[in-house]
Design a protein around this motif. Structure first.
Motif, PDB file in Angstrom:
ATOM      1  N   SER A  29       0.923  -1.233   0.080  1.00  0.00           N
ATOM      2  CA  SER A  29       0.118   0.028   0.145  1.00  0.00           C
ATOM      3  C   SER A  29       0.967   0.978   0.139  1.00  0.00           C
ATOM      4  O   SER A  29       0.637   2.204  -0.841  1.00  0.00           O
ATOM      5  CB  SER A  29      -1.017  -0.123   1.140  1.00  0.00           C
ATOM      6  OG  SER A  29      -1.928  -0.914   1.033  1.00  0.00           O
ATOM      7  N   MET A  33       1.435   3.992  -3.206  1.00  0.00           N
ATOM      8  CA  MET A  33       0.714   5.338  -3.149  1.00  0.00           C
ATOM      9  C   MET A  33       1.601   6.388  -3.962  1.00  0.00           C
ATOM     10  O   MET A  33       0.489   7.110  -4.279  1.00  0.00           O
ATOM     11  CB  MET A  33       1.230   5.760  -1.497  1.00  0.00           C
ATOM     12  CG  MET A  33       0.169   5.098  -0.539  1.00  0.00           C
ATOM     13  SD  MET A  33       0.482   5.983   1.165  1.00  0.00           S
ATOM     14  CE  MET A  33      -0.310   4.684   2.053  1.00  0.00           C
ATOM     15  N   CYS A 158      -5.521  -0.778  -3.002  1.00  0.00           N
ATOM     16  CA  CYS A 158      -5.663   0.299  -1.857  1.00  0.00           C
ATOM     17  C   CYS A 158      -4.552   1.512  -1.973  1.00  0.00           C
ATOM     18  O   CYS A 158      -5.025   2.782  -1.758  1.00  0.00           O
ATOM     19  CB  CYS A 158      -5.725  -0.385  -0.398  1.00  0.00           C
ATOM     20  SG  CYS A 158      -7.295  -1.324  -0.052  1.00  0.00           S
ATOM     21  N   GLY A 159      -3.527   1.040  -2.536  1.00  0.00           N
ATOM     22  CA  GLY A 159      -2.439   2.000  -2.377  1.00  0.00           C
ATOM     23  C   GLY A 159      -2.350   3.367  -3.051  1.00  0.00           C
ATOM     24  O   GLY A 159      -2.289   4.535  -2.732  1.00  0.00           O
ATOM     25  N   ILE A 162      -5.432   5.602  -1.754  1.00  0.00           N
ATOM     26  CA  ILE A 162      -4.941   6.213  -0.426  1.00  0.00           C
ATOM     27  C   ILE A 162      -3.953   7.276  -0.939  1.00  0.00           C
ATOM     28  O   ILE A 162      -3.943   8.499  -0.370  1.00  0.00           O
ATOM     29  CB  ILE A 162      -4.392   5.313   0.466  1.00  0.00           C
ATOM     30  CG1 ILE A 162      -5.463   4.219   0.968  1.00  0.00           C
ATOM     31  CG2 ILE A 162      -3.889   6.160   1.620  1.00  0.00           C
ATOM     32  CD1 ILE A 162      -4.795   3.113   1.883  1.00  0.00           C
ATOM     33  N   VAL A 165      -5.488  10.671  -2.365  1.00  0.00           N
ATOM     34  CA  VAL A 165      -6.330  11.172  -1.351  1.00  0.00           C
ATOM     35  C   VAL A 165      -5.208  12.087  -0.620  1.00  0.00           C
ATOM     36  O   VAL A 165      -5.409  13.125  -0.211  1.00  0.00           O
ATOM     37  CB  VAL A 165      -7.247  10.456  -0.486  1.00  0.00           C
ATOM     38  CG1 VAL A 165      -7.558  11.221   0.651  1.00  0.00           C
ATOM     39  CG2 VAL A 165      -8.021   9.878  -1.269  1.00  0.00           C
ATOM     40  N   LEU A 166      -4.082  11.494  -0.167  1.00  0.00           N
ATOM     41  CA  LEU A 166      -3.173  12.094   0.751  1.00  0.00           C
ATOM     42  C   LEU A 166      -2.448  13.307   0.010  1.00  0.00           C
ATOM     43  O   LEU A 166      -2.113  14.312   0.472  1.00  0.00           O
ATOM     44  CB  LEU A 166      -2.241  11.062   1.099  1.00  0.00           C
ATOM     45  CG  LEU A 166      -2.845  10.041   2.134  1.00  0.00           C
ATOM     46  CD1 LEU A 166      -1.605   8.969   2.679  1.00  0.00           C
ATOM     47  CD2 LEU A 166      -3.254  10.476   3.542  1.00  0.00           C
ATOM     48  N   VAL A 175       3.521  12.447   1.320  1.00  0.00           N
ATOM     49  CA  VAL A 175       3.212  11.048   0.992  1.00  0.00           C
ATOM     50  C   VAL A 175       4.415  10.334   1.009  1.00  0.00           C
ATOM     51  O   VAL A 175       4.302   9.027   1.617  1.00  0.00           O
ATOM     52  CB  VAL A 175       2.295  11.028  -0.420  1.00  0.00           C
ATOM     53  CG1 VAL A 175       2.005   9.472  -0.711  1.00  0.00           C
ATOM     54  CG2 VAL A 175       1.417  11.652  -0.367  1.00  0.00           C
ATOM     55  N   THR A 179       4.535   7.171   3.726  1.00  0.00           N
ATOM     56  CA  THR A 179       4.889   5.946   3.174  1.00  0.00           C
ATOM     57  C   THR A 179       6.276   5.417   3.749  1.00  0.00           C
ATOM     58  O   THR A 179       6.211   4.188   4.217  1.00  0.00           O
ATOM     59  CB  THR A 179       5.536   5.986   1.599  1.00  0.00           C
ATOM     60  OG1 THR A 179       4.517   6.409   0.734  1.00  0.00           O
ATOM     61  CG2 THR A 179       5.911   4.702   0.950  1.00  0.00           C
ATOM     62  N   CYS A 182       4.885   3.958   7.112  1.00  0.00           N
ATOM     63  CA  CYS A 182       4.219   2.784   7.083  1.00  0.00           C
ATOM     64  C   CYS A 182       5.200   1.447   6.866  1.00  0.00           C
ATOM     65  O   CYS A 182       5.048   0.594   7.695  1.00  0.00           O
ATOM     66  CB  CYS A 182       3.323   2.922   5.996  1.00  0.00           C
ATOM     67  SG  CYS A 182       1.717   4.048   6.376  1.00  0.00           S
TER      68      CYS A 182
END
Length: 423
Positions: A29, A33, A158-159, A162, A165-166, A175, A179, A182
């Motif tokens: 994810s 991103m 999902c990545g 997400i 949006v970020l 971001v 990243t 995470c």
């Protein structure tokens, strides 16, 4: 449960699997991103000319795969020497630092160098596959690798969502920091919660040589070399289409909705892949990974052809979903067969070479896909993809199937002898 003879402890393979699925979801994810806005980030770094921008975006995107292709065998060797968990930690903490530093890139050259470095130290996913495959009972490896792939695919779905949006809310640089954080958290989870059954024996140490020697040792075991060709052609055929699919979506829908439908077209395939990976993995354990591989690939090949004739976006989306159902049986089945046929003590190196084949297919596929489109159009690309997958089916049938069936027969004979001896 798997007993760790070196420490006297018992390794709970299901617990390891669950933790690594969650960790892989976080890592994939996080890494995906950045994909949606990489060209936009380059614009922020001063690359504004459209033609130059496309060149830089392509080079920077592929740079990570180039160095990953080159270094994967080396990290596989280190995995056999020091343990697969050590390689997960090395890659996880290393990528967390490098991706965080990407937030401070000052131009396209510094971004390119950081992407190259990220490829050098990457390997979280291959090391996870190697750890799960070597610490799971052989009769459950297919199921475990199918579950593991579900974590990766769901993260890949999902990545980008997400990340988009970020990026809109916090900006591109933030971001990269998110990243990195995470990936750092996912690696900490592995550090404290994953247990590995590993011991570096003298035999393993003696087997360490140069890359060419090790490649010859690994591929001397049938059908390992054929499996490397198979995994290359899978990535080549699939990645030759995926990055270029938005061009076809543009033909089927209005300009203002291209991005939306392109996202759906890619996501439904990933969603279907995620659904069937555990099911087909379990089927591999029961019926044989070689059969799941050949039938899944045949299904993907056959379903690729009708894509050339669609006239509506929903027809394309429906076919991509069906293709995704078949894709769920490909990589887990190949990885299961690689685990079964890899030389003892060289499992990570065997996976290292297979990952190099995968990265090579990921690099070359989009390049040749672009050449095909310029020559015969996007619809012709689906026929080319189907052709390579059908060639792959023939390779599996001729080279992989006999060796895998022979191994299955030997395993049944060995278990029969054990039962007789016990009685």
């Amino acid at each position: 449960m798997v007993e760790d003879k070196g420490s006297g402890t018992v390794i709970n393979w299901k617990r390891n699997l669950f933790i690594l699925v969650v960790s892989q979801f976080l890592v994939i994810s996080a890494m995906t991103m950045i994909i949606p806005f990489l060209p936009l980030y380059l614009q922020d770094l001063g690359v504004t000319d459209p033609s130059t921008l496309s060149i830089w975006a392509g080079v920077i995107f592929g740079a990570n795969f180039l160095t990953a292709f080159l270094f994967s065998p080396f990290w596989g060797r280190m995995g056999d020497k020091y343990g697969r968990k050590a390689m997960i930690l090395r890659s996880g903490f290393g990528m967390a630092v490098v991706i965080s530093l990407t937030a401070f890139a000052i131009g396209p050259i510094s971004l390119l160098l950081l992407r190259l470095l990220n490829g050098v130290i990457s390997g979280f996913i291959p090391a996870s596959i190697a750890l799960v495959s070597t610490n799971t009972p052989k009769e459950r490896v297919g199921y475990a690798l199918g579950i593991l792939q579900s974590g990766s695919v769901s993260g890949a779905i999902c990545g980008p969502l997400i990340g988009g949006v970020l990026a809109q809310k916090f900006g591109y640089s933030m971001v990269f920091l998110i990243t990195g954080f995470c990936i750092f958290i996912a690696t900490l989870v592995v550090l404290f919660l994953v247990k590995e059954d590993f011991s570096s024996s003298e035999i393993k140490a003696k087997q360490l040589g140069n890359t060419l020697t090790e490649f010859k040792m690994v591929t001397a075991r049938k059908p390992v070399m054929s499996l490397y060709v198979v995994i290359f052609l899978i990535q080549f055929a699939i990645m030759g289409v995926n990055p270029l699919l938005s061009i076809f979506v543009e033909e089927l829908t209005s300009p203002e909705s291209v991005a939306f439908f392109a996202g759906i077209t890619l996501s439904v395939m990933g969603f279907a892949n995620m659904l069937t990976s555990p099911i087909l993995g379990r089927l591999s354990d029961k019926k044989g990974a070689q059969y799941v591989l050949i039938w899944s690939m045949l299904a993907v090949a056959v379903l690729s052809i009708p894509q050339a004739f669609v006239t509506d976006i929903w027809q394309l989306i429906s076919l991509r979903f069906l293709i995704g159902l078949g894709l769920g049986g490909l990589l887990p089945a190949v990885n299961t067969l690689i685990r079964i046929h890899s030389p003892s003590g060289m499992e990570s190196r065997t996976y290292g070479f297979s990952n190099s084949a995968m990265y090579l297919g990921t690099m070359i596929g989009p390049i040749l896909g672009g050449v095909v489109i310029s020559s015969i159009g996007i619809r012709g690309l689906f026929f080319v993809s189907a052709l390579f997958l059908l060639i792959n089916v023939a390779i599996v049938k001729r080279k992989v199937l006999p060796a895998a069936n022979n191994y299955s027969g030997l395993e049944k004979g060995r278990k029969g002898e054990e039962v007789i001896a016990q009685n």
